[in-house]
Design a protein around this motif. Sequence first.
Motif, PDB file in Angstrom:
ATOM      1  N   ARG A  17       0.729  -1.360  -0.045  1.00  0.00           N
ATOM      2  CA  ARG A  17       0.082   0.328   0.298  1.00  0.00           C
ATOM      3  C   ARG A  17       0.530   1.496   0.375  1.00  0.00           C
ATOM      4  NH1 ARG A  17      -5.672   1.503   2.699  1.00  0.00           N
ATOM      5  NH2 ARG A  17      -5.869   3.839   1.676  1.00  0.00           N
ATOM      6  N   ARG A  18       1.985   1.338   1.010  1.00  0.00           N
ATOM      7  CA  ARG A  18       2.920   2.612   0.685  1.00  0.00           C
ATOM      8  C   ARG A  18       2.985   2.589  -0.876  1.00  0.00           C
ATOM      9  NH1 ARG A  18       4.094   0.277   6.391  1.00  0.00           N
ATOM     10  NH2 ARG A  18       6.237  -1.065   5.157  1.00  0.00           N
ATOM     11  N   LEU A  19       3.386   1.739  -1.773  1.00  0.00           N
ATOM     12  CA  LEU A  19       4.346   1.062  -2.475  1.00  0.00           C
ATOM     13  C   LEU A  19       3.326   2.110  -4.096  1.00  0.00           C
ATOM     14  CD1 LEU A  19       6.914  -1.586  -2.523  1.00  0.00           C
ATOM     15  CD2 LEU A  19       7.510   1.314  -2.581  1.00  0.00           C
ATOM     16  N   VAL A  20       1.977   1.412  -3.827  1.00  0.00           N
ATOM     17  CA  VAL A  20       0.756   1.712  -4.667  1.00  0.00           C
ATOM     18  C   VAL A  20      -0.238   2.841  -4.636  1.00  0.00           C
ATOM     19  CG1 VAL A  20       1.624  -0.545  -5.610  1.00  0.00           C
ATOM     20  CG2 VAL A  20      -0.458  -0.541  -4.617  1.00  0.00           C
ATOM     21  N   ILE A  21      -0.086   2.777  -2.952  1.00  0.00           N
ATOM     22  CA  ILE A  21      -1.464   4.240  -2.021  1.00  0.00           C
ATOM     23  C   ILE A  21      -2.413   3.593  -2.554  1.00  0.00           C
ATOM     24  CG2 ILE A  21      -1.790   6.035  -2.475  1.00  0.00           C
ATOM     25  CD1 ILE A  21       0.900   7.165  -3.635  1.00  0.00           C
ATOM     26  N   SER A  22      -3.541   3.070  -3.316  1.00  0.00           N
ATOM     27  CA  SER A  22      -4.879   3.194  -3.525  1.00  0.00           C
ATOM     28  C   SER A  22      -5.098   1.573  -2.778  1.00  0.00           C
ATOM     29  CB  SER A  22      -5.371   3.260  -4.685  1.00  0.00           C
ATOM     30  OG  SER A  22      -5.872   2.430  -5.006  1.00  0.00           O
ATOM     31  N   HIS A  23      -6.111   1.790  -1.740  1.00  0.00           N
ATOM     32  CA  HIS A  23      -6.491   0.359  -1.542  1.00  0.00           C
ATOM     33  C   HIS A  23      -6.277  -0.255  -2.233  1.00  0.00           C
ATOM     34  CE1 HIS A  23      -8.305  -2.095   0.585  1.00  0.00           C
ATOM     35  NE2 HIS A  23      -9.185  -2.812   0.284  1.00  0.00           N
ATOM     36  N   ASP A  24      -7.326  -0.048  -3.557  1.00  0.00           N
ATOM     37  CA  ASP A  24      -7.942  -1.595  -4.662  1.00  0.00           C
ATOM     38  C   ASP A  24      -6.545  -1.528  -5.419  1.00  0.00           C
ATOM     39  OD1 ASP A  24     -10.267  -0.923  -3.376  1.00  0.00           O
ATOM     40  OD2 ASP A  24     -10.609   0.356  -5.298  1.00  0.00           O
ATOM     41  N   ASP A  25      -5.391  -1.295  -5.544  1.00  0.00           N
ATOM     42  CA  ASP A  25      -4.725  -1.437  -6.100  1.00  0.00           C
ATOM     43  C   ASP A  25      -3.848  -2.264  -5.206  1.00  0.00           C
ATOM     44  OD1 ASP A  25      -5.187  -0.063  -8.147  1.00  0.00           O
ATOM     45  OD2 ASP A  25      -3.790   1.714  -7.653  1.00  0.00           O
ATOM     46  N   ALA A  26      -3.654  -1.802  -4.155  1.00  0.00           N
ATOM     47  CA  ALA A  26      -2.637  -3.099  -2.867  1.00  0.00           C
ATOM     48  C   ALA A  26      -3.686  -4.123  -2.659  1.00  0.00           C
ATOM     49  CB  ALA A  26      -3.042  -2.055  -1.553  1.00  0.00           C
ATOM     50  N   HIS A  27      -4.700  -4.032  -2.984  1.00  0.00           N
ATOM     51  CA  HIS A  27      -5.821  -5.238  -2.915  1.00  0.00           C
ATOM     52  C   HIS A  27      -5.079  -6.126  -4.002  1.00  0.00           C
ATOM     53  CE1 HIS A  27      -8.537  -8.215  -1.219  1.00  0.00           C
ATOM     54  NE2 HIS A  27      -9.025  -8.827  -2.525  1.00  0.00           N
ATOM     55  N   ASP A  28      -5.146  -5.512  -5.181  1.00  0.00           N
ATOM     56  CA  ASP A  28      -5.064  -6.831  -6.294  1.00  0.00           C
ATOM     57  C   ASP A  28      -3.908  -7.267  -6.104  1.00  0.00           C
ATOM     58  OD1 ASP A  28      -7.519  -5.600  -7.654  1.00  0.00           O
ATOM     59  OD2 ASP A  28      -6.767  -4.381  -8.746  1.00  0.00           O
ATOM     60  N   VAL A  29      -2.562  -5.650  -6.459  1.00  0.00           N
ATOM     61  CA  VAL A  29      -1.311  -6.921  -5.646  1.00  0.00           C
ATOM     62  C   VAL A  29      -0.890  -7.586  -5.076  1.00  0.00           C
ATOM     63  CG1 VAL A  29       0.885  -5.899  -5.813  1.00  0.00           C
ATOM     64  CG2 VAL A  29      -0.412  -4.298  -6.818  1.00  0.00           C
ATOM     65  N   LEU A  30      -1.625  -7.736  -3.842  1.00  0.00           N
ATOM     66  CA  LEU A  30      -1.349  -8.333  -3.092  1.00  0.00           C
ATOM     67  C   LEU A  30      -2.518  -9.995  -3.476  1.00  0.00           C
ATOM     68  CD1 LEU A  30      -0.894  -8.666   0.183  1.00  0.00           C
ATOM     69  CD2 LEU A  30      -2.786  -8.658   0.995  1.00  0.00           C
ATOM     70  N   GLN A  31      -3.171  -9.878  -4.179  1.00  0.00           N
ATOM     71  CA  GLN A  31      -4.253 -11.149  -4.581  1.00  0.00           C
ATOM     72  C   GLN A  31      -3.017 -11.757  -5.760  1.00  0.00           C
ATOM     73  OE1 GLN A  31      -7.605 -10.840  -6.016  1.00  0.00           O
ATOM     74  NE2 GLN A  31      -8.989 -10.707  -4.524  1.00  0.00           N
ATOM     75  N   ASN A  32      -2.415 -10.679  -6.324  1.00  0.00           N
ATOM     76  CA  ASN A  32      -1.225 -11.654  -7.462  1.00  0.00           C
ATOM     77  C   ASN A  32      -0.211 -12.221  -6.417  1.00  0.00           C
ATOM     78  OD1 ASN A  32      -2.816 -10.746  -9.332  1.00  0.00           O
ATOM     79  ND2 ASN A  32      -1.908  -8.943 -10.128  1.00  0.00           N
ATOM     80  N   VAL A  33      -0.020 -11.536  -5.007  1.00  0.00           N
ATOM     81  CA  VAL A  33       1.772 -11.722  -4.803  1.00  0.00           C
ATOM     82  C   VAL A  33       0.827 -13.052  -4.186  1.00  0.00           C
ATOM     83  CG1 VAL A  33       2.708 -11.552  -2.623  1.00  0.00           C
ATOM     84  CG2 VAL A  33       2.030 -10.033  -4.219  1.00  0.00           C
TER      85      VAL A  33
END
Lengths: 220, 188
Positions: B43-59
């Motif tokens: 989240r600190r890197l991509v800022i938006s919650h939705d983006d962070a959640h998408d990235v976390l799902q991929n992780v």
Amino acid sequence: MLAGLPPHLPFSVPKGYLENLSDDLVASARFAEAEEPPLDLPKALPFETPEKYVESLAQTLTNAVNDANLPKEKAPLFEVPAGYFESLPGRLLHAAKEAELSRPNHAKTISLTPLWKKWTSVAAAAMLLLSLSLGGYHYHEMHTPEAVAAKQLSTLDKESISAYVEQHLEDFDASTLESLAASAPSTAGPQLPVLDTRDIQQYLEESGELPAQNEQAETL
Amino acid sequence: MNVSLSQNDDKALLVAFQDEASRERAFTAILKKYSERLYWHIRRLVISHDDAHDVLQNVSIRVWRGLADFRGDSSLYTWLYRIATNEALSFIESQKRRASLSLSDHEQYLENKLCAEQGFDPRKLEWRLQQAIQALPEKQRIVFTLRYYDEMPYEQMSKVTGTSVGALKASYHHAVKKVEAFFKNDSH
């Protein structure tokens, strides 16, 4: 040849980079050895999350992983009678041979078939040809009864098959075409025939569905 | 398999993951242990919650697929952070490519994203710090957030980022100087 080329590099660097480079490198070397600088700023993040997001996060992610690993196979949309495809090549062979026997001489006829029917028949014939030729290739090596039938069927010329399709157009409804497409084996084999645009163009011209290109040019 | 799935023991979790019968439970336990920390890192890197959640799902998907081959050369925590960092950077790169953003455009883009966040208030110190962090070059931003917020030891950061300890220390110093300069300029 190289002698005539300018000796300058085409790369660019950020503004002020080279002027400050040595100072930056000295600072980096010093920083790498120095004590960590203190920073008296808040560590709490100001970002918000949806309600109960963090509490359910592990389960949400596990569900996402499960979804991503679900099998992607789709259930077939249409049903066909039991044993339909097993006997299909044989039935088609029989019907096509009958059509060939009953085919009139090669007199040019003017078709009164509506245009959409023509295109349906072209699509059906193309699908049938593709399916049979691919099927024949695969079945040939297996020597099954279907393979023998498919091989025999592949000896028929395109016009016979086209005539058969014209006469039995009602049999080629959407589900049949879809089934033919679905039952056609993978085209991954290295020797499989490939239908390119020119083949299709040639087929349409030969079958009279489209005027020849030179005729088209004349009419323009 | 009689393996305790206590979240405290990564080794036991990894052993349990190798067993088909306990795989999903072990995976969920790993996520329970690390997912929140990974979320905030992303989240600190991509800022938006939705983006962070998408990235976390991929992780998570990458972890699920790769965990069976995890050899334990580094700690599980380090391995997870490396995947999360790479996924976040890939996401940022794809955003840049999609929008054909130049470097300065991208900084402006991050600044805009920050301003669009719920509760954004540039008068508050914590928001201004985020603005200062978003103005850092990408690598310094990662180093700064790992060190300042996660307090990750440099040796571990070195494994996460594939950069030498000395270079990381220098990056952190540079980042701190820039953050301080941001606040100095801000106050004038």
